[in-house]
Write an enzyme that holds these catalytic residues in place. Structure first.
Site, short mmCIF file in Angstrom:
data_model
loop_
_atom_site.label_atom_id
_atom_site.label_comp_id
_atom_site.label_asym_id
_atom_site.label_seq_id
_atom_site.Cartn_x
_atom_site.Cartn_y
_atom_site.Cartn_z
N LYS A 14 0.83 -1.22 0.00
CA LYS A 14 0.00 0.00 0.00
C LYS A 14 0.86 1.26 0.00
O LYS A 14 0.69 2.15 -0.83
CB LYS A 14 -0.84 0.09 1.27
CG LYS A 14 -1.95 -0.88 1.41
CD LYS A 14 -2.83 -0.51 2.60
CE LYS A 14 -2.13 -0.48 3.94
NZ LYS A 14 -2.04 -1.73 4.67
N ARG A 89 -10.73 1.80 7.13
CA ARG A 89 -10.52 0.40 7.48
C ARG A 89 -11.79 -0.27 7.98
O ARG A 89 -11.76 -1.43 8.36
CB ARG A 89 -9.46 0.32 8.55
CG ARG A 89 -8.05 0.10 8.00
CD ARG A 89 -7.27 -0.45 9.12
NE ARG A 89 -5.99 -1.02 9.01
CZ ARG A 89 -4.84 -0.49 8.68
NH1 ARG A 89 -4.76 0.69 8.19
NH2 ARG A 89 -3.74 -1.16 8.78
N ARG A 156 8.82 -4.13 13.14
CA ARG A 156 7.70 -3.36 13.68
C ARG A 156 7.08 -4.14 14.82
O ARG A 156 6.95 -5.35 14.73
CB ARG A 156 6.64 -3.14 12.59
CG ARG A 156 6.74 -1.80 11.93
CD ARG A 156 5.84 -1.72 10.74
NE ARG A 156 4.42 -1.97 11.03
CZ ARG A 156 3.44 -1.69 10.18
NH1 ARG A 156 3.72 -1.16 9.00
NH2 ARG A 156 2.19 -1.96 10.49
P1 AMP Z 1 -0.64 0.22 8.97
O1 AMP Z 1 0.74 0.74 8.89
O2 AMP Z 1 -1.54 0.82 7.93
O3 AMP Z 1 -0.69 -1.29 8.98
O4 AMP Z 1 -1.23 0.71 10.39
C1 AMP Z 1 -0.63 0.31 11.59
C2 AMP Z 1 -1.63 0.33 12.75
O5 AMP Z 1 -2.15 1.66 12.92
C3 AMP Z 1 -2.87 -0.54 12.56
O6 AMP Z 1 -2.64 -1.89 12.90
C4 AMP Z 1 -3.85 0.15 13.53
O7 AMP Z 1 -3.56 -0.17 14.88
C5 AMP Z 1 -3.52 1.62 13.30
N1 AMP Z 1 -4.34 2.16 12.19
C6 AMP Z 1 -3.87 2.63 11.00
N2 AMP Z 1 -4.88 3.04 10.21
C7 AMP Z 1 -6.03 2.84 10.94
C8 AMP Z 1 -7.41 3.04 10.68
N3 AMP Z 1 -7.85 3.56 9.52
N4 AMP Z 1 -8.30 2.69 11.64
C9 AMP Z 1 -7.89 2.17 12.82
N5 AMP Z 1 -6.60 1.94 13.12
C10 AMP Z 1 -5.67 2.27 12.21
#
Ligand code: AMP
Length: 213
Positions: A14, A89, A156
């Site tokens: 992404k 999400r 991470r």
């Molecule tokens: P990502 O890097 O997009 O995988 O986001 C890392 C973490 O941030 C996710 O596992 C959630 O804990 C939080 N997060 C990111 N985007 C969202 C969202 N749209 N809604 C809720 N939590 C989010």
């Protein structure tokens, strides 16, 4: 003005695909996950509130996420548009977004769960500058060191088997209805996320009827 959303499971690329698209079309790239990680790394109040939820692979509360997205978009630094990844999400976030902004396309990066696991567990991140690496496809020259700034490479906190299983479960439960909602409005283009980065970018440009990279 162009506004795109990139949706895909963890490790589907992404962030990478959003960045490539943003760079060429002069769009602002907004990654909600990166914004949260910045807060955690910089020990802000918000960072303290979301750290544990993130580490467990769970979702941050909708009010907080919507506040972050709104504040970011309210900066209005996106003269030519934006590409946002990691949001929406779930269905509520999708409805919030549709009420406030019109969109030109939703890019769905499709990756089988087995490949998600393989990629995510090999992912490393520079603790200093945030550069991404992958021990399968994109190894650093020196083991454990960032090629750009020499910082330590770390995993991470949410890239463990346990947290990943939870994130994947949530992904299917929450994001599939979002795709269905956007799909009904005919915004969604689905792209196979398995090929190399450049091929995926070419495919999504073709589907969005944009000039090739
Ligand atoms: P990502 O890097 O997009 O995988 O986001 C890392 C973490 O941030 C996710 O596992 C959630 O804990 C939080 N997060 C990111 N985007 C969202 C969202 N749209 N809604 C809720 N939590 C989010």
């Amino acid at each position: 003005m162009r506004k795109y959303i990139v949706i895909g499971a963890q490790g589907s690329g992404k962030g990478t695909q959003a960045q490539l698209l943003a760079r060429d079309l002069d769009l602002v790239h907004i990654s909600v996950g990166d914004i949260f990680r910045w807060h955690v790394q910089n020990h802000t109040k918000l960072g303290a509130q979301v750290r544990r939820v993130m580490a467990a692979g769970e979702l941050v509360g909708d009010d907080m996420v919507e506040g972050i997205v709104r504040a970011r978009l309210d900066q209005h630094d996106w003269n030519f548009g934006f590409v946002i990844d990691g949001f929406p999400r779930n269905r509520r976030q999708a409805e919030f977004f549709l009420e406030s902004y019109d969109i030109d396309g939703v890019i769905h990066l499709d990756l089988p769960d087995a490949e998600v696991r393989r990629r995510v567990l090999a992912r490393r991140l520079c603790s200093r500058c945030g550069m991404d690496y992958n021990l399968i496809a994109d190894r650093p020259t020196r083991e454990g060191r960032c090629d750009v700034c020499g910082g330590d490479l770390v995993t991470r906190e949410d890239d463990t088997e346990e947290a990943l299983a939870e994130r994947l479960r949530l992904y299917h439960e929450k994001v599939d209805p979002v795709l269905e909602l956007f799909g009904r409005k005919e915004y969604v283009v689905t792209v196979d996320a398995r090929p190399p980065i450049g091929d995926v970018q070419r495919a999504l440009r073709e589907k969005l009827r944009l000039p090739p990279p």
